[in-house]
Design an enzyme around this catalytic site. Structure first.
Site, PDB file in Angstrom:
ATOM      1  N   GLY A 147       0.840  -1.182   0.000  1.00 51.89           N
ATOM      2  CA  GLY A 147       0.000   0.000   0.000  1.00 51.89           C
ATOM      3  C   GLY A 147       0.878   1.236   0.000  1.00 51.89           C
ATOM      4  O   GLY A 147       2.025   1.215  -0.485  1.00 51.89           O
ATOM      5  N   SER A 232       4.443  -2.386  11.251  1.00 54.93           N
ATOM      6  CA  SER A 232       2.988  -2.306  11.051  1.00 54.93           C
ATOM      7  C   SER A 232       2.254  -2.545  12.359  1.00 54.93           C
ATOM      8  O   SER A 232       1.921  -1.601  13.068  1.00 54.93           O
ATOM      9  CB  SER A 232       2.537  -3.284   9.964  1.00 54.93           C
ATOM     10  OG  SER A 232       2.823  -4.624  10.326  1.00 54.93           O
ATOM     11  N   ARG A 233       2.012  -3.812  12.715  1.00 55.51           N
ATOM     12  CA  ARG A 233       1.380  -4.167  13.977  1.00 55.51           C
ATOM     13  C   ARG A 233       2.032  -5.449  14.493  1.00 55.51           C
ATOM     14  O   ARG A 233       2.297  -6.380  13.733  1.00 55.51           O
ATOM     15  CB  ARG A 233      -0.128  -4.374  13.813  1.00 55.51           C
ATOM     16  CG  ARG A 233      -0.932  -3.091  13.624  1.00 55.51           C
ATOM     17  CD  ARG A 233      -0.925  -2.241  14.895  1.00 55.51           C
ATOM     18  NE  ARG A 233      -1.776  -1.064  14.802  1.00 55.51           N
ATOM     19  CZ  ARG A 233      -1.362   0.132  14.422  1.00 55.51           C
ATOM     20  NH1 ARG A 233      -0.091   0.313  14.084  1.00 55.51           N
ATOM     21  NH2 ARG A 233      -2.200   1.144  14.374  1.00 55.51           N
ATOM     22  N   GLU A 262       1.331  -3.207  24.035  1.00 56.72           N
ATOM     23  CA  GLU A 262       2.066  -1.937  24.061  1.00 56.72           C
ATOM     24  C   GLU A 262       1.577  -1.056  25.196  1.00 56.72           C
ATOM     25  O   GLU A 262       0.372  -0.986  25.446  1.00 56.72           O
ATOM     26  CB  GLU A 262       1.917  -1.222  22.708  1.00 56.72           C
ATOM     27  CG  GLU A 262       2.505  -2.059  21.551  1.00 56.72           C
ATOM     28  CD  GLU A 262       2.689  -1.263  20.275  1.00 56.72           C
ATOM     29  OE1 GLU A 262       3.462  -0.294  20.291  1.00 56.72           O
ATOM     30  OE2 GLU A 262       2.042  -1.609  19.282  1.00 56.72           O
ATOM     31  N   HIS A 280       7.427   2.498  19.195  1.00 59.70           N
ATOM     32  CA  HIS A 280       6.331   2.880  18.292  1.00 59.70           C
ATOM     33  C   HIS A 280       6.471   4.348  17.866  1.00 59.70           C
ATOM     34  O   HIS A 280       5.543   5.147  17.981  1.00 59.70           O
ATOM     35  CB  HIS A 280       4.974   2.652  18.971  1.00 59.70           C
ATOM     36  CG  HIS A 280       3.863   2.416  17.982  1.00 59.70           C
ATOM     37  ND1 HIS A 280       2.973   1.383  18.103  1.00 59.70           N
ATOM     38  CD2 HIS A 280       3.505   3.088  16.854  1.00 59.70           C
ATOM     39  CE1 HIS A 280       2.094   1.430  17.101  1.00 59.70           C
ATOM     40  NE2 HIS A 280       2.404   2.461  16.342  1.00 59.70           N
ATOM     41  N   ALA A 282       7.908   5.173  14.678  1.00 63.66           N
ATOM     42  CA  ALA A 282       8.233   5.257  13.252  1.00 63.66           C
ATOM     43  C   ALA A 282       7.530   6.418  12.561  1.00 63.66           C
ATOM     44  O   ALA A 282       8.107   7.097  11.708  1.00 63.66           O
ATOM     45  CB  ALA A 282       7.888   3.937  12.556  1.00 63.66           C
TER      46      ALA A 282
END
Length: 313
Positions: A147, A232-233, A262, A280, A282
């Protein structure tokens, strides 16, 4: 309007939104207090919190759930729709988020390739010229998910002289040449792409199809010299499988910006392995946060004026 950030994390998001909506009341609370605080707000921003049906039932005035970013895996979208609550996100395209996360992907790759943890040890011991690093140019990367984020990563990796393959849920919707990559495949090509890669980069959304997509079997297919990068996750990767692969040397290491719970526990055994970890961050840059806050603010203004909302799911 009253806007509730449903967690105390990602404080810079609140600051950015206040700059765009100085006359609105912007609140935040710990996740445990959402049930008490959501009853009298117009807009909820979930962040990493769970907005399930019981919590949404308490949102008597709630008209909009708007993520400060892309991920809505913690939101019960069906429950929101039953109550007439709109759910929207900020696409990574044109908001700087994909650019920021792609840049951080390069950081994680370089930190692993140049053995940053071992560099720290060499500094502490006054050793020069060690460890021996790996050059990214000429190496092969496989990106899972093409994506907006995957495309941004691919562009940067090609600029470094890497051979780039991509796995896309529907590979017929694009072609490798137009995307500037060397190979484009679908889910059936995953094993082949994993086996060939020096770096495997996860840029997929979390849903029923991707949860646990990379487990022990997939990690066994990777080269022992290969690295896994996840921006991503966390749950796209099976935790036990990754811990096993790292402990047993089945892969060389991992770069992680996202986790299974998290914030990640500093004592988590996975952090004791050859892992470059970040909290986290990014997508957390001045540029991306200003543009994302602007997109959220635009929808809040549309809600206020009774106009159609943008980027509703």
């Amino acid at each position: 309007m009253r806007i509730l950030f449903c967690d105390t994390t990602f404080e810079h998001a609140r600051e950015a939104l206040r700059r765009h909506l100085p006359d609105d009341e912007i609140l935040h609370c710990p996740e445990a207090a959402i049930g008490d605080r959501i009853s009298d707000v117009d807009v909820a921003i979930p962040l990493m919190a769970m907005l399930d049906a019981p919590r949404l039932e308490k949102g008597q005035k709630l008209r909009l759930i708007h993520q400060f970013g892309v991920g809505l895996d913690g939101v019960d979208i069906a429950a929101a729709q039953r109550r007439g609550i709109a759910v929207a996100r900020v696409p990574s395209r044109d908001t700087g988020n994909a650019i920021a996360v792609a840049e951080w992907t390069l950081f994680l790759m370089l930190a692993l390739a140049r053995q940053r943890p071992a560099q720290a040890e060499s500094l502490a011991q006054r050793r020069l010229g060690t460890p021996l690093g790996t050059t990214l140019s000429g190496k092969r990367a496989t990106i899972l998910g093409l994506g907006n984020l995957g495309n941004a990563i691919a562009t940067r990796l090609k600029a470094l002289g890497m051979e780039v393959s991509g796995i896309k849920r529907d590979p017929t919707s694009a072609d490798a040449a137009s995307m500037g990559i060397d190979f484009l495949g679908g889910p059936g090509d995953l094993s082949r792409a994993l086996e060939a890669a020096d770096f495997v980069i996860i840029a997929l959304p979390l849903d029923d199809a991707t949860r646990g997509l990379i487990g022990k079997e997939e990690l066994e297919r990777m080269q022992r010299s290969a690295y896994l990068i996840n921006v991503s996750r966390g749950p796209v990767v099976d935790y036990d499988g990754l811990l096993w692969a790292l402990r047993e040397g089945r892969i060389a290491g991992a770069g992680l910006d996202v986790y299974w719970r998290e914030p990640v526990d500093p004592a988590d055994p996975i952090l004791e392995q050859n892992v470059v970890a970040s909290p986290h961050v990014a997508g957390v840059t001045d540029y991306s946060y200003d543009l994302m806050a602007g997109a959220v603010a635009e929808n809040v203004e549309r809600l206020r004026r009774g106009l159609p909302l943008e980027n509703v799911v």
